[in-house]
Design an enzyme around this catalytic site. Sequence first.
Site, PDB file in Angstrom:
ATOM      1  N   CYS A 189       1.010  -1.363  -0.445  1.00 30.39           N
ATOM      2  CA  CYS A 189       0.184  -0.604  -0.136  1.00 30.39           C
ATOM      3  C   CYS A 189       0.744   1.105   0.052  1.00 30.39           C
ATOM      4  O   CYS A 189       2.065   1.166   0.245  1.00 30.39           O
ATOM      5  CB  CYS A 189      -0.804   0.176   0.993  1.00 30.39           C
ATOM      6  SG  CYS A 189       0.443   0.159   2.909  1.00 30.39           S
TER       7      CYS A 189
ATOM      8  N   HIS B 118       5.189  -5.944   8.567  1.00 27.16           N
ATOM      9  CA  HIS B 118       5.192  -7.471   8.531  1.00 27.16           C
ATOM     10  C   HIS B 118       5.379  -8.272   7.455  1.00 27.16           C
ATOM     11  O   HIS B 118       4.673  -9.006   6.742  1.00 27.16           O
ATOM     12  CB  HIS B 118       3.591  -7.096   8.756  1.00 27.16           C
ATOM     13  CG  HIS B 118       3.421  -6.779  10.277  1.00 27.16           C
ATOM     14  ND1 HIS B 118       2.404  -6.404  10.610  1.00 27.16           N
ATOM     15  CD2 HIS B 118       4.366  -7.149  11.481  1.00 27.16           C
ATOM     16  CE1 HIS B 118       1.819  -5.573  11.978  1.00 27.16           C
ATOM     17  NE2 HIS B 118       3.578  -6.687  12.088  1.00 27.16           N
TER      18      HIS B 118
ATOM     19  N   HIS C  76       3.347   1.866  11.069  1.00 23.06           N
ATOM     20  CA  HIS C  76       2.665   2.254  12.119  1.00 23.06           C
ATOM     21  C   HIS C  76       2.830   2.892  13.275  1.00 23.06           C
ATOM     22  O   HIS C  76       1.523   3.427  14.561  1.00 23.06           O
ATOM     23  CB  HIS C  76       2.110   0.625  13.459  1.00 23.06           C
ATOM     24  CG  HIS C  76       2.337  -1.026  12.943  1.00 23.06           C
ATOM     25  ND1 HIS C  76       2.044  -0.855  11.758  1.00 23.06           N
ATOM     26  CD2 HIS C  76       3.229  -1.831  12.442  1.00 23.06           C
ATOM     27  CE1 HIS C  76       1.128  -2.202  11.336  1.00 23.06           C
ATOM     28  NE2 HIS C  76       3.093  -2.648  11.750  1.00 23.06           N
TER      29      HIS C  76
ATOM     30  N   CYS D   6       2.809   5.833   8.754  1.00 21.43           N
ATOM     31  CA  CYS D   6       1.618   6.883   7.389  1.00 21.43           C
ATOM     32  C   CYS D   6       0.969   7.465   7.424  1.00 21.43           C
ATOM     33  O   CYS D   6       0.515   7.998   8.582  1.00 21.43           O
ATOM     34  CB  CYS D   6       0.986   5.601   7.224  1.00 21.43           C
ATOM     35  SG  CYS D   6      -0.597   5.730   5.648  1.00 21.43           S
TER      36      CYS D   6
ATOM     37  N   GLU E 203      -0.602  -0.197  15.641  1.00 17.28           N
ATOM     38  CA  GLU E 203      -1.138   1.203  15.943  1.00 17.28           C
ATOM     39  C   GLU E 203      -1.888   1.242  16.545  1.00 17.28           C
ATOM     40  O   GLU E 203      -1.780   2.729  16.428  1.00 17.28           O
ATOM     41  CB  GLU E 203      -1.399   0.750  14.131  1.00 17.28           C
ATOM     42  CG  GLU E 203      -2.234   2.263  13.550  1.00 17.28           C
ATOM     43  CD  GLU E 203      -3.257   1.758  12.345  1.00 17.28           C
ATOM     44  OE1 GLU E 203      -3.002   0.805  11.682  1.00 17.28           O
ATOM     45  OE2 GLU E 203      -3.911   2.443  12.630  1.00 17.28           O
TER      46      GLU E 203
ATOM     47  N   SER F 165       1.019 -10.543   9.644  1.00 18.81           N
ATOM     48  CA  SER F 165       0.373  -9.508   9.283  1.00 18.81           C
ATOM     49  C   SER F 165      -0.782  -9.490   9.099  1.00 18.81           C
ATOM     50  O   SER F 165      -2.274 -10.545   8.672  1.00 18.81           O
ATOM     51  CB  SER F 165       1.020  -9.150   7.809  1.00 18.81           C
ATOM     52  OG  SER F 165      -0.066  -8.848   6.567  1.00 18.81           O
TER      53      SER F 165
HETATM   54 FE1  F3S Z   1      -1.421   1.182   4.173  1.00 17.64          FE
HETATM   55 FE2  F3S Z   1      -0.832   3.737   5.721  1.00 17.64          FE
HETATM   56 FE3  F3S Z   1      -3.246   2.429   5.113  1.00 17.64          FE
HETATM   57  S1  F3S Z   1       0.484   1.950   5.852  1.00 17.64           S
HETATM   58  S2  F3S Z   1      -2.843  -0.004   4.717  1.00 17.64           S
HETATM   59  S3  F3S Z   1      -1.643   3.102   3.268  1.00 17.64           S
HETATM   60  S4  F3S Z   1      -3.113   3.355   6.513  1.00 17.64           S
END
Ligand code: F3S
Length: 294
Positions: free
Chosen positions: A12, A41, A74, A96, A126, A218
């Site tokens: 992602c 993970h 996280h 993120c 997280e 994960s």
């Molecule tokens: Fe990935 Fe961030 Fe969403 S780590 S799953 S883009 S919250």
Amino acid sequence: MKVKVAAKAGFCFGVKRAVDIARKCLHDRDGPVYTLGPLIHNDQVIEALAREGIGSVNDLDEINGPGTVIIRSHGVVPEVLRRAEQKGLDLVDATCPFVRKVQRTVRDLVQQDIPVVVVGDPKHPEVEGIVGWSGGKAMVVADADQAKKLEKYHEIGVVAQTTQRQNNFDAVVKVLKDSGSRVQVYNTICLATAERQKEAQELAQQVDAVLVLGGKNSANTAKLAQICRTAGKPVYRVETAEEIDFAWLKGLRTVGVTAGASTPGWIIEEVSCRMMDFEETNKEEVMETQVEEQ
Ligand code: F3S
């Protein structure tokens, strides 16, 4: 046998960003580079990063001397950021941006004296980080049943662990609203997760079996597998292409492949190659059987 790979399978935005940041640190900075906890993970990616020179520590106390420490996607509790600075470490925060938004939301709610509920797994890093940003005040519930046990509040805020399933979050929000509280709803579920889950559900309905790729530890990979299972098809979870047992694939017309958000593209490609190997082996076996019958 047809292989259908989910379009959104694999890394992602936040995970890709964290891996890119880690590699850039190694390139741009002097001295050792560490991640605090495994960066993502996925053991294969962690091993690859270690080979490149990016170490991993579980606690800042393991670092003696200068260096760069990377905070993973996280996120962490604010206390960890303070400790890293006190130790004189160069801090690179790869949290993120979507997780950071949840952290700021709980912090702001608590500053306004509004109780806050986090829908998620209390043991997930997280969620531990998010609770830290609330000064330890946020209440974590896994589902509607746990939400029913909460005290009644005049006003309450609710956020989600980014990888939550929408229907679980909605069920908790309903319980809070039904209790008569004024509820401030912050739907912090990450779109990347929701898209992957929807796609996995659709994929599982179209195929005879699903391979779900991703780290054994994960959480989002486990959720994808759980969603695929609801379609009633066999679901196999693997970390690498070598783990695929050809016996699983015998007699199948279509196989679906999806992957958790911390699975790199090269593992998905290796799995596609392994499927081609299966096709070849299978063809040879069929031909041998035909020759024997003649
Ligand atoms: Fe990935 Fe961030 Fe969403 S780590 S799953 S883009 S919250």
